[in-house]
Structure formats: C-alpha cells, structure tokens
Design a protein around this motif. Structure first.
Motif, PDB file in Angstrom:
ATOM      1  N   LYS A 176       0.815  -1.211   0.000  1.00  0.00           N
ATOM      2  CA  LYS A 176       0.000   0.000   0.000  1.00  0.00           C
ATOM      3  C   LYS A 176       0.853   1.268   0.000  1.00  0.00           C
ATOM      4  CE  LYS A 176      -3.503   2.351   2.856  1.00  0.00           C
ATOM      5  NZ  LYS A 176      -4.317   2.226   4.105  1.00  0.00           N
ATOM      6  N   HIS A 177       1.959   1.244   0.757  1.00  0.00           N
ATOM      7  CA  HIS A 177       2.750   2.457   0.940  1.00  0.00           C
ATOM      8  C   HIS A 177       4.079   2.436   0.184  1.00  0.00           C
ATOM      9  CE1 HIS A 177       0.045   4.017   4.065  1.00  0.00           C
ATOM     10  NE2 HIS A 177      -0.022   2.782   4.518  1.00  0.00           N
ATOM     11  N   GLY A 178       4.312   1.411  -0.608  1.00  0.00           N
ATOM     12  CA  GLY A 178       5.552   1.346  -1.386  1.00  0.00           C
ATOM     13  C   GLY A 178       6.787   1.197  -0.523  1.00  0.00           C
ATOM     14  N   LEU A 179       6.734   0.307   0.480  1.00  0.00           N
ATOM     15  CA  LEU A 179       7.832   0.124   1.418  1.00  0.00           C
ATOM     16  C   LEU A 179       8.552  -1.192   1.174  1.00  0.00           C
ATOM     17  CD1 LEU A 179       5.953   1.042   4.729  1.00  0.00           C
ATOM     18  CD2 LEU A 179       7.105   2.590   3.132  1.00  0.00           C
ATOM     19  N   PHE A 180       9.784  -1.278   1.674  1.00  0.00           N
ATOM     20  CA  PHE A 180      10.474  -2.553   1.793  1.00  0.00           C
ATOM     21  C   PHE A 180      10.099  -3.193   3.125  1.00  0.00           C
ATOM     22  CE2 PHE A 180      13.574  -0.581  -1.161  1.00  0.00           C
ATOM     23  CZ  PHE A 180      13.645  -1.599  -2.115  1.00  0.00           C
ATOM     24  N   LEU A 181      10.000  -4.513   3.140  1.00  0.00           N
ATOM     25  CA  LEU A 181       9.884  -5.282   4.371  1.00  0.00           C
ATOM     26  C   LEU A 181      11.178  -6.065   4.534  1.00  0.00           C
ATOM     27  CD1 LEU A 181       8.301  -6.362   6.806  1.00  0.00           C
ATOM     28  CD2 LEU A 181       7.380  -8.149   5.285  1.00  0.00           C
ATOM     29  N   ILE A 182      11.957  -5.699   5.543  1.00  0.00           N
ATOM     30  CA  ILE A 182      13.208  -6.403   5.835  1.00  0.00           C
ATOM     31  C   ILE A 182      12.907  -7.414   6.928  1.00  0.00           C
ATOM     32  CG2 ILE A 182      15.607  -6.185   6.548  1.00  0.00           C
ATOM     33  CD1 ILE A 182      15.423  -3.203   5.766  1.00  0.00           C
ATOM     34  N   SER A 183      13.048  -8.685   6.619  1.00  0.00           N
ATOM     35  CA  SER A 183      12.747  -9.745   7.579  1.00  0.00           C
ATOM     36  C   SER A 183      14.044 -10.422   8.008  1.00  0.00           C
ATOM     37  CB  SER A 183      11.796 -10.766   6.959  1.00  0.00           C
ATOM     38  OG  SER A 183      11.400 -11.721   7.915  1.00  0.00           O
ATOM     39  N   ASP A 184      14.402 -10.202   9.273  1.00  0.00           N
ATOM     40  CA  ASP A 184      15.592 -10.805   9.868  1.00  0.00           C
ATOM     41  C   ASP A 184      15.165 -12.144  10.454  1.00  0.00           C
ATOM     42  OD1 ASP A 184      17.756 -11.563  11.400  1.00  0.00           O
ATOM     43  OD2 ASP A 184      17.808  -9.744  12.623  1.00  0.00           O
ATOM     44  N   GLU A 185      15.561 -13.238   9.807  1.00  0.00           N
ATOM     45  CA  GLU A 185      15.082 -14.570  10.174  1.00  0.00           C
ATOM     46  C   GLU A 185      16.215 -15.434  10.730  1.00  0.00           C
ATOM     47  OE1 GLU A 185      12.860 -15.986   6.758  1.00  0.00           O
ATOM     48  OE2 GLU A 185      11.425 -14.311   6.902  1.00  0.00           O
ATOM     49  N   ALA A 186      17.120 -14.787  11.474  1.00  0.00           N
ATOM     50  CA  ALA A 186      18.337 -15.457  11.923  1.00  0.00           C
ATOM     51  C   ALA A 186      18.104 -16.585  12.917  1.00  0.00           C
ATOM     52  CB  ALA A 186      19.303 -14.434  12.536  1.00  0.00           C
ATOM     53  N   TYR A 187      16.884 -16.696  13.469  1.00  0.00           N
ATOM     54  CA  TYR A 187      16.588 -17.766  14.434  1.00  0.00           C
ATOM     55  C   TYR A 187      15.495 -18.699  13.918  1.00  0.00           C
ATOM     56  CZ  TYR A 187      19.207 -14.730  17.573  1.00  0.00           C
ATOM     57  OH  TYR A 187      20.196 -13.962  18.142  1.00  0.00           O
ATOM     58  N   HIS A 188      15.347 -18.783  12.602  1.00  0.00           N
ATOM     59  CA  HIS A 188      14.174 -19.477  12.086  1.00  0.00           C
ATOM     60  C   HIS A 188      14.181 -20.978  12.362  1.00  0.00           C
ATOM     61  CE1 HIS A 188      16.591 -20.818   8.608  1.00  0.00           C
ATOM     62  NE2 HIS A 188      15.642 -21.705   8.440  1.00  0.00           N
ATOM     63  N   GLU A 189      15.332 -21.561  12.662  1.00  0.00           N
ATOM     64  CA  GLU A 189      15.357 -22.978  13.037  1.00  0.00           C
ATOM     65  C   GLU A 189      14.923 -23.193  14.486  1.00  0.00           C
ATOM     66  OE1 GLU A 189      16.014 -25.917  11.697  1.00  0.00           O
ATOM     67  OE2 GLU A 189      16.702 -25.422   9.675  1.00  0.00           O
ATOM     68  N   PHE A 190      14.989 -22.141  15.305  1.00  0.00           N
ATOM     69  CA  PHE A 190      14.740 -22.278  16.740  1.00  0.00           C
ATOM     70  C   PHE A 190      13.253 -22.140  17.062  1.00  0.00           C
ATOM     71  CE2 PHE A 190      19.230 -21.401  16.644  1.00  0.00           C
ATOM     72  CZ  PHE A 190      19.743 -22.118  17.706  1.00  0.00           C
ATOM     73  N   VAL A 191      12.455 -23.100  16.593  1.00  0.00           N
ATOM     74  CA  VAL A 191      11.029 -23.141  16.901  1.00  0.00           C
ATOM     75  C   VAL A 191      10.735 -24.470  17.589  1.00  0.00           C
ATOM     76  CG1 VAL A 191      10.419 -21.624  14.985  1.00  0.00           C
ATOM     77  CG2 VAL A 191      10.431 -24.099  14.642  1.00  0.00           C
ATOM     78  N   PRO A 192       9.674 -24.537  18.394  1.00  0.00           N
ATOM     79  CA  PRO A 192       9.361 -25.787  19.088  1.00  0.00           C
ATOM     80  C   PRO A 192       9.125 -26.934  18.114  1.00  0.00           C
ATOM     81  CG  PRO A 192       8.084 -23.963  19.994  1.00  0.00           C
ATOM     82  CD  PRO A 192       8.743 -23.451  18.757  1.00  0.00           C
ATOM     83  N   GLU A 193       9.432 -28.125  18.575  1.00  0.00           N
ATOM     84  CA  GLU A 193       9.255 -29.305  17.734  1.00  0.00           C
ATOM     85  C   GLU A 193       7.803 -29.426  17.301  1.00  0.00           C
ATOM     86  OE1 GLU A 193      10.596 -33.997  17.690  1.00  0.00           O
ATOM     87  OE2 GLU A 193      10.809 -32.809  19.522  1.00  0.00           O
ATOM     88  N   GLY A 194       7.612 -29.661  16.003  1.00  0.00           N
ATOM     89  CA  GLY A 194       6.269 -29.794  15.457  1.00  0.00           C
ATOM     90  C   GLY A 194       5.636 -28.488  15.014  1.00  0.00           C
ATOM     91  N   GLU A 195       6.256 -27.350  15.358  1.00  0.00           N
ATOM     92  CA  GLU A 195       5.728 -26.053  14.952  1.00  0.00           C
ATOM     93  C   GLU A 195       6.330 -25.629  13.614  1.00  0.00           C
ATOM     94  OE1 GLU A 195       3.390 -24.275  16.427  1.00  0.00           O
ATOM     95  OE2 GLU A 195       3.142 -25.760  18.023  1.00  0.00           O
ATOM     96  N   VAL A 196       5.641 -24.739  12.921  1.00  0.00           N
ATOM     97  CA  VAL A 196       6.053 -24.320  11.581  1.00  0.00           C
ATOM     98  C   VAL A 196       6.473 -22.858  11.611  1.00  0.00           C
ATOM     99  CG1 VAL A 196       5.326 -24.007   9.195  1.00  0.00           C
ATOM    100  CG2 VAL A 196       4.519 -25.983  10.497  1.00  0.00           C
TER     101      VAL A 196
END
Length: 375
Positions: free
Chosen positions: A180-200
């Motif tokens: 809507k506003h012509g922005l960038f979304l910067i997503s820092d996903e440096a911990y994406h493996e650290f989720v509970p077992e079975g969670e996505v």
C-alpha cells in the motif's frame, strides 16, 4: 560516530569474558548464541587450490545452491542461486548492506520494540532515521507511524529478545502495508530454526515469493551454533542484489571462502547434527519460562529462540541497575532491557543457550530473588 552507541549485548558480554578470564564464576545468561556439541571441522578433501583464496562475491556457488533449495523448502518461494542470494560475513553485514543500499539521507525505517540492538544504529550509519514503536504496539498499529519519508519496516522473526513468532495473519498485514505504501519489508530470520518441535516457521517470502518488496536476511552461523564463523546470507530480487553486491565487493570482497566450502560440502550433515540440539535448547527455554512464571516473574509471550524477555515487575530498579546488581551480588549476567528500546527499561534479556540446566536454574532463581528483594 559519537551519535552511535555500542551494541549493549556485546558490551555486556565483553565484560563477562574479562571477568571469567580473571577467574570469576559467572552464570552467563547474556550470551546471544547456543553452545552445541559440534565435531571439529576437517578440511581434508576440500579443493586446496580454492579454499585459501577469494570466491565469487555472491558466495561459493555450491553453498548458494544449497541455501536456495533449503529456503524454497521452508518458504515455498523459489530462490535463484545465481541472481537472488548473496552469502555475507554474518547476517549483521547483510542487514547493514541492505539499509545502506536502500536509504537516502533522512529516510525513515520503522523498528518495533523490543528491537534487536543493532537496528537503530545501523539505520543511523546508513544516514537514515530510526522510528521506534513501543513494545506493546501490535502489528496493525505500525501503519500509524508511516510518513512520506518511510522507506522500510524491519521485523525480527522469530524474535530476539522475546522468542515470539509472527503468525501468518500478522505477516500478511505487514505485506499489505508494504504494498500500500511502497515500502520494503526487511525480515531478519536469523533464528528461524529455533522453533518448538512440530511447529512451523512462516518466512516473509511465503507471502511475497516474487520478492517485490521483501528482503530476507539470515544466518547459518547463528542457526547452527557456529556464530564465530560469521556466515550469513541475503535473499532479494535480482535488481536489489545487483546493487548490494557492490557494497560486498568494496567492503569485504566475499564471505570466508574456506568456511563457505565446508558448509556447502557438509550442509545436510550439519542440519542433521544440530537440529536435535536446537529442539532441546528451545524446550529448555520454555522450561525456564515456566520456572520464572512459578516464581512470579512474567516474560513477554514467545515460545521460540533461546531468549526470554523477563519483566522486572515491581522491582524499584531500572534494567541497567538490576543487571548490574544481579552480576555483582549473584554472579549472574543478563542484558538490560534498555538496550532493546526506550519502552523496554522494565525488562532484562535472558539467554539460555550457553549454560547447563543446573546453572540455568540457579540463574533463574537469582533473578527472581532479586526482583523480590527490590520491590
């Protein structure tokens, strides 16, 4: 540079290194990394004529191919290893180069608190203006902070320091704002493996597979317990990466070649070795949250990473005073919440990745004891 602060978590840990070198026993709940049982790397069989020299500035081709396939699996978004990914010397470098490439002087970047300590100063170093939002604001509230000078929103997902994961509805709302506003979304996903077992884990790329406005920054070294290796990466569309690679070439030339080859050749083996340990440290994080809750210490909601953002409740101390007293009287190191934003001075960050369970329990009880003692 006088307007730029030291990274509060790193400043704290430099002090802890010095205290431990002096022989003091410090329960280290301040260190932002996980200590895993990892084999000593062997570079036997690596291409000796290449590992000691520069590689392509985008990164070793085989590593880019492995990372592209890996991210397509976890996000559903195709990633072209030739044009849409760049391996960097840690994810910090990826974020800083991203900001430097996109910002003109005076451009604003919205940063929700609790923020990762380097975001505001990286924005300042890139000649931009950080716009922080209080920790209690919801994703939908961020739109009220958008101005004609807003260029981007940064999110950390899963979140350091709270362990919170953004859900699909929240992520979709962020993408709608960006469109809507012509922005960038910067997503820092440096911990994406650290989720509970079975969670996505929901990557930002899932709702923007064409990468129209999304830039993902991530870290192999953080996710797999090899933080000192300094291997991160950036995923964006080919037009953006074509600009960012200029910064890579002028600043560091390329990520560490020998380590990149090792990670490429052992990519699947490292995942198989570290993932069970990742699940264990996340489970430990949630047990420690339960222990604090039983002692009357509440944390911001979250179930991922290896961090807790613990409230000081009715303690009369601010976060800096609390952390100092916890260290000097109890020998327990945490990071003051003030470093994570102006609205966060009633919290401290607790990390559970660097100590044994008995020492973690000792540290949690010390923290709760100090909250009670300073009411």
């Amino acid at each position: 540079m006088e307007s730029v602060s030291e990274a509060s978590s790193i400043r704290t840990n430099n002090r802890i290194y010095e205290l431990r070198a002096a022989g003091l026993d410090i329960v280290t709940l301040s260190l932002g990394e996980a200590f895993f049982d990892l084999p000593t790397p062997s570079f036997e069989g690596m291409p000796g004529t290449q590992i000691h020299h520069y590689s392509h500035s985008r990164g070793v081709p085989l590593l880019r191919q492995k990372l592209a396939g890996y991210y397509e699996t976890c996000s559903g978004a195709p990633v072209d290893p030739e044009t849409e990914i760049m391996v960097t010397a840690g994810s910090k470098a990826a974020i800083f180069m991203t900001l430097t490439a996109m910002l003109d002087p005076g451009d604003e970047v919205i940063i929700p608190e609790p923020l990762w300590v380097s975001y505001p100063d990286q924005v300042r170093l890139a000649r931009g203006v950080p716009v922080m939002t209080p920790w209690y604001e919801q994703v939908g509230d961020l739109e009220s902070y958008i101005t004609p000078r807003t260029r981007a929103i940064i999110v950390n997902n899963p979140h350091n320091p709270s362990g919170r994961r953004l859900g699909a509805v929240e992520m979709l709302s962020l993408h709608e704002m960006a469109e809507k506003h012509g922005l960038f979304l910067i997503s820092d996903e440096a911990y994406h493996e650290f989720v509970p077992e079975g969670e996505v884990f929901v990557s930002a790329l899932e709702h923007d597979p064409e990468k129209r406005h999304t830039i993902v920054c991530n870290s192999m070294s953080k996710n797999y317990g090899i933080s000192g290796w300094r291997i991160g990466y950036l995923i964006a569309d080919q037009h953006f990466t074509r600009q960012v690679i200029k910064l890579q070439q002028h600043m560091v030339t390329c990520a560490p070649t020998i380590l990149s080859y090792y990670l490429a050749e052992n990519f699947e083996a490292i995942l198989d070795h570290t993932r069970p340990q990742i699940r264990r440290v996340v489970a430990t994080r949630n047990r420690m949250a339960g222990l604090l809750a039983d002692r009357g210490v509440q944390c911001l909601p979250g179930d991922a990473t290896f961090y807790l953002f613990a409230s000081l409740g009715e303690s009369r101390l601010d976060s800096t005073e609390f952390a100092e007293r916890l260290l000097t009287r109890y020998g327990v190191a945490v990071v003051p919440g003030a470093g994570y934003g102006a609205s966060c001075d009633r919290f401290v960050r607790v990390a559970v990745g660097a100590e044994t369970e008995d020492r973690l329990v000792r540290g949690m009880h010390a923290l709760a004891d100090l909250v009670e003692a300073t009411r």
